[in-house]
Enzyme design. Structure first.
Site, PDB file in Angstrom:
ATOM      1  N   THR A  15       0.748  -1.184   0.067  1.00 18.00           N
ATOM      2  CA  THR A  15       0.033   0.129  -0.094  1.00 18.00           C
ATOM      3  C   THR A  15       0.791   1.157  -0.036  1.00 18.00           C
ATOM      4  O   THR A  15       1.912   1.253   0.599  1.00 18.00           O
ATOM      5  CB  THR A  15      -0.917   0.005   1.359  1.00 18.00           C
ATOM      6  N   ASP A  16       0.387   2.344  -0.248  1.00 13.22           N
ATOM      7  CA  ASP A  16       0.969   3.773  -0.314  1.00 13.22           C
ATOM      8  C   ASP A  16       1.212   4.256   0.876  1.00 13.22           C
ATOM      9  O   ASP A  16       1.817   5.192   1.240  1.00 13.22           O
ATOM     10  CB  ASP A  16       0.325   4.630  -1.270  1.00 13.22           C
ATOM     11  N   GLU A  17       0.309   3.636   1.980  1.00 18.57           N
ATOM     12  CA  GLU A  17       0.286   3.968   3.447  1.00 18.57           C
ATOM     13  C   GLU A  17       1.525   4.081   4.330  1.00 18.57           C
ATOM     14  O   GLU A  17       1.696   4.680   5.218  1.00 18.57           O
ATOM     15  CB  GLU A  17      -0.834   3.422   4.221  1.00 18.57           C
ATOM     16  N   TYR A  50      -1.507  -0.567  11.150  1.00 17.08           N
ATOM     17  CA  TYR A  50      -1.910  -0.993   9.859  1.00 17.08           C
ATOM     18  C   TYR A  50      -0.566  -0.726   8.962  1.00 17.08           C
ATOM     19  O   TYR A  50       0.050  -1.494   8.467  1.00 17.08           O
ATOM     20  CB  TYR A  50      -3.004  -0.673   9.178  1.00 17.08           C
ATOM     21  N   LYS A  61       2.618  -3.090   7.448  1.00 19.54           N
ATOM     22  CA  LYS A  61       2.808  -3.460   5.872  1.00 19.54           C
ATOM     23  C   LYS A  61       4.176  -2.876   5.560  1.00 19.54           C
ATOM     24  O   LYS A  61       4.915  -3.412   4.832  1.00 19.54           O
ATOM     25  CB  LYS A  61       1.789  -2.481   4.920  1.00 19.54           C
TER      26      LYS A  61
HETATM   27  P1  NAD Z   1      -9.329  -7.519   2.299  1.00 16.01           P
HETATM   28  O1  NAD Z   1      -9.115  -7.089   4.081  1.00 16.01           O
HETATM   29  O2  NAD Z   1     -10.543  -7.059   1.602  1.00 16.01           O
HETATM   30  O3  NAD Z   1      -8.970  -8.872   2.299  1.00 16.01           O
HETATM   31  C1  NAD Z   1      -7.572  -9.631   2.925  1.00 16.01           C
HETATM   32  C2  NAD Z   1      -8.139 -11.074   2.718  1.00 16.01           C
HETATM   33  O4  NAD Z   1      -7.036 -11.664   3.410  1.00 16.01           O
HETATM   34  C3  NAD Z   1      -9.454 -11.775   3.161  1.00 16.01           C
HETATM   35  O5  NAD Z   1      -9.839 -12.475   2.147  1.00 16.01           O
HETATM   36  C4  NAD Z   1      -8.994 -12.255   4.266  1.00 16.01           C
HETATM   37  O6  NAD Z   1     -10.054 -13.481   4.860  1.00 16.01           O
HETATM   38  C5  NAD Z   1      -7.374 -12.749   4.110  1.00 16.01           C
HETATM   39  N1  NAD Z   1      -6.854 -13.083   5.364  1.00 16.01           N
HETATM   40  C6  NAD Z   1      -6.569 -12.200   6.367  1.00 16.01           C
HETATM   41  N2  NAD Z   1      -5.549 -12.938   7.314  1.00 16.01           N
HETATM   42  C7  NAD Z   1      -5.333 -14.021   6.827  1.00 16.01           C
HETATM   43  C8  NAD Z   1      -4.263 -14.995   7.335  1.00 16.01           C
HETATM   44  N3  NAD Z   1      -3.943 -14.779   8.487  1.00 16.01           N
HETATM   45  N4  NAD Z   1      -4.314 -15.845   6.595  1.00 16.01           N
HETATM   46  C9  NAD Z   1      -4.876 -16.115   5.335  1.00 16.01           C
HETATM   47  N5  NAD Z   1      -5.671 -15.300   4.771  1.00 16.01           N
HETATM   48  C10 NAD Z   1      -5.864 -14.042   5.522  1.00 16.01           C
HETATM   49  O7  NAD Z   1      -8.192  -6.567   1.841  1.00 16.01           O
HETATM   50  P2  NAD Z   1      -7.979  -6.208   0.434  1.00 16.01           P
HETATM   51  O8  NAD Z   1      -8.504  -4.487   0.591  1.00 16.01           O
HETATM   52  O9  NAD Z   1      -8.370  -6.773  -0.581  1.00 16.01           O
HETATM   53  O10 NAD Z   1      -6.298  -5.834   0.521  1.00 16.01           O
HETATM   54  C11 NAD Z   1      -5.445  -6.918   0.057  1.00 16.01           C
HETATM   55  C12 NAD Z   1      -4.094  -6.525  -0.348  1.00 16.01           C
HETATM   56  O11 NAD Z   1      -3.770  -5.096  -0.820  1.00 16.01           O
HETATM   57  C13 NAD Z   1      -3.889  -6.207   1.208  1.00 16.01           C
HETATM   58  O12 NAD Z   1      -2.354  -6.673   1.388  1.00 16.01           O
HETATM   59  C14 NAD Z   1      -3.573  -4.668   1.346  1.00 16.01           C
HETATM   60  O13 NAD Z   1      -2.764  -4.350   2.328  1.00 16.01           O
HETATM   61  C15 NAD Z   1      -3.326  -4.319  -0.096  1.00 16.01           C
HETATM   62  N6  NAD Z   1      -3.915  -3.223  -0.520  1.00 16.01           N
HETATM   63  C16 NAD Z   1      -5.084  -2.632  -0.288  1.00 16.01           C
HETATM   64  C17 NAD Z   1      -5.558  -1.333  -0.689  1.00 16.01           C
HETATM   65  C18 NAD Z   1      -7.076  -0.996  -0.415  1.00 16.01           C
HETATM   66  O14 NAD Z   1      -7.259   0.006  -0.747  1.00 16.01           O
HETATM   67  N7  NAD Z   1      -7.944  -1.951  -0.119  1.00 16.01           N
HETATM   68  C19 NAD Z   1      -4.695  -0.436  -1.296  1.00 16.01           C
HETATM   69  C20 NAD Z   1      -3.213  -0.920  -1.562  1.00 16.01           C
HETATM   70  C21 NAD Z   1      -2.998  -2.198  -0.939  1.00 16.01           C
HETATM   71  P1  TYD Z   2     -10.639   4.036   4.647  1.00 19.05           P
HETATM   72  O1  TYD Z   2     -11.471   3.770   3.546  1.00 19.05           O
HETATM   73  O2  TYD Z   2     -10.753   3.610   5.848  1.00 19.05           O
HETATM   74  O3  TYD Z   2      -9.110   3.971   3.801  1.00 19.05           O
HETATM   75  P2  TYD Z   2      -7.896   4.403   4.516  1.00 19.05           P
HETATM   76  O4  TYD Z   2      -7.852   4.888   5.702  1.00 19.05           O
HETATM   77  O5  TYD Z   2      -6.976   3.102   4.417  1.00 19.05           O
HETATM   78  O6  TYD Z   2      -7.287   5.496   3.479  1.00 19.05           O
HETATM   79  O7  TYD Z   2     -10.615   5.682   4.653  1.00 19.05           O
HETATM   80  C1  TYD Z   2     -10.648   6.597   3.625  1.00 19.05           C
HETATM   81  C2  TYD Z   2     -10.850   8.112   4.249  1.00 19.05           C
HETATM   82  O8  TYD Z   2     -11.988   8.366   4.728  1.00 19.05           O
HETATM   83  C3  TYD Z   2      -9.684   8.225   5.469  1.00 19.05           C
HETATM   84  O9  TYD Z   2      -9.360   9.710   5.145  1.00 19.05           O
HETATM   85  C4  TYD Z   2     -10.590   8.029   6.435  1.00 19.05           C
HETATM   86  C5  TYD Z   2     -11.918   8.512   6.118  1.00 19.05           C
HETATM   87  N1  TYD Z   2     -13.182   7.795   6.943  1.00 19.05           N
HETATM   88  C6  TYD Z   2     -14.237   8.625   7.332  1.00 19.05           C
HETATM   89  O10 TYD Z   2     -14.411   9.996   7.135  1.00 19.05           O
HETATM   90  N2  TYD Z   2     -15.313   7.921   7.695  1.00 19.05           N
HETATM   91  C7  TYD Z   2     -15.406   6.609   7.722  1.00 19.05           C
HETATM   92  O11 TYD Z   2     -16.578   6.074   8.455  1.00 19.05           O
HETATM   93  C8  TYD Z   2     -14.318   5.866   7.202  1.00 19.05           C
HETATM   94  C9  TYD Z   2     -14.522   4.330   7.288  1.00 19.05           C
HETATM   95  C10 TYD Z   2     -13.244   6.618   6.835  1.00 19.05           C
END
Ligand code: NAD
Ligand code: TYD
Length: 350
Positions: free
Chosen positions: A131-133, A156, A160
């Protein structure tokens, strides 16, 4: 047939990637390893679950013995690692879940891959999705580059960042053939409604308050999930081993502006009066350590691998709203039971 282990394939991004890989590459067998936490849902994959080149394995990446046995018995050719605890608010309440899965789980996979590939490291890839975070928080100006120093601020993002460092260390120390990408915020179908966009869609649909943290001027750089998985596919097949690629859409939105746009889209879709849904906007107590702004410079992947986002945000957001409105059963299933307790705990004291 190449055996690809894809972890976290029952989650949001993972399920889109499984669908893409299973349908696009009939000569790969995709093994989806997932623990099925609250975020993992096999309903995300019903359309491809019977494909001959797909198998689901339920398991925990934190379980070292299980992971070692799995790699021994299956001799995977490559790994694409997405499994993670992924929600910042949950990491503030329960950091240890993030330490175990995101750090220990990643090291278990690295060790197991290193062990089975040790005699011939060529032809294999360990692709770590991040992630970019990890880069921290930007002010009003500037972007995250691949060279930006890591400065994570939530449990988090720190977990990561730690996993990214370990992946990089295994490349430099053991020559494990790694690829890595750091992507901005994703949105789209199948996202669990704890994240901002699906949470707001669900609340607007049910005429419940839309919680906006702090002043609402926190900024995120949003990318359609389908574009993210296309980028992962591109990097997996064309990326240079050892390299990291930033992925993003040059698409910054302040949370409040995004929610106003979403409200106006949903007013139209639901036949409501213009401005009706925006009346649900409620400013609530801020998130602890809330990162102010994320913005990705994605010019490396655009220049070197010729990937770019396929659609504009307004169009992607409309597709996303359409999907959630058409998939009411999915939304109802994931928001029943434990979700109600989660919501109560997260939002009752804000
Ligand atoms: P998500 O939370 O929707 O899915 C995570 C999956 O991992 C779930 O299916 C969960 O059951 C599985 N999981 C969790 N713990 C586990 C364990 N101990 N063993 C096996 N499986 C396990 O997450 P997502 O949003 O799909 O993100 C997927 C990846 O992409 C992550 O690594 C996240 O850091 C990265 N990412 C997400 C975003 C975003 O905006 N969602 C952006 C950039 C990177
Ligand atoms: P989120 O979807 O949790 O992603 P991330 O924190 O990983 O960027 O949140 C996106 C943005 O929205 C973040 O600035 C937090 C804000 N946010 C709210 O204002 N209200 C909410 O209920 C949630 C879940 C997030």
């Amino acid at each position: 047939m190449k055996k690809i282990l894809l972890t976290g394939g029952a989650g949001f991004i993972g399920s889109h990637l499984v669908r893409l890989m299973v349908s696009k590459y009939p000569d790969y067998h995709i093994y989806n390893l997932d623990k099925l936490t609250y975020a993992g849902n096999l309903e995300n994959l019903t359309d491809i679950e019977k494909s001959p080149n797909y198998s689901f394995i339920k398991g925990d990446i934190v379980d070292t013995d299980f992971i070692n046995q799995l790699f021994d018995s299956h001799q995977f050719d490559s790994v694409i690692h997405l499994a993670a605890e992924s929600h910042v608010d949950r990491s503030i309440v329960s950091p240890m879940d993030f330490i175990y899965t995101n750090i220990i789980g990643t090291v278990n996979l690295l060790n197991a891959a290193k062990n089975i590939w040790k005699n011939d490291l060529s032809q294999h890839i360990f692709y770590h999705v991040s992630t970019d975070e990890v880069y921290g928080s930007l002010g009003d100006e500037g972007f995250f580059y691949e060279t930006t120093s890591y400065d994570p601020r939530s449990p988090y993002s720190a977990s990561k960042a730690s996993s990214d460092h370990l992946v990089s260390a295994y490349y430099h120390t053991y020559h494990l053939p790694i690829l890595m990408s750091n992507c901005s915020n994703n949105y789209g179908a199948y996202q669990f409604p704890e994240k901002l966009i699906p949470l707001a869609i669900n609340n607007i649909k049910n005429k419940r308050p839309i919680p906006i943290y702090g002043d609402g001027k926190y900024t995120r750089d949003w990318l359609w999930v389908n574009d993210h998985v296309q980028a992962i596919d591109t990097i997996f097949h064309k990326g240079t081993i050892g390299e990291t690629y930033n992925i993003g859409g040059h698409n910054e939105w302040k949370n409040i502006d995004l929610i106003n746009l979403l409200c106006s889209i949903m007013d139209k879709k639901l036949g409501r009066r213009a401005g009706e849904s925006a009346e649900l906007i409620t400013f609530v107590k801020d998130r602890a350590g809330h990162d102010r702004r994320y913005a990705i410079d994605a010019s490396k992947i655009q220049r070197e691998l010729e990937w770019k986002p396929s659609i504009q945000f307004e169009e992607g957001l409309e597709h996303t709203v359409d999907w959630y409105l058409a998939n009411e059963t999915w939304l109802n299933n994931v928001t029943s039971g434990n979700y109600q307790n989660y919501y109560q705990q997260q939002y009752s004291e804000r």
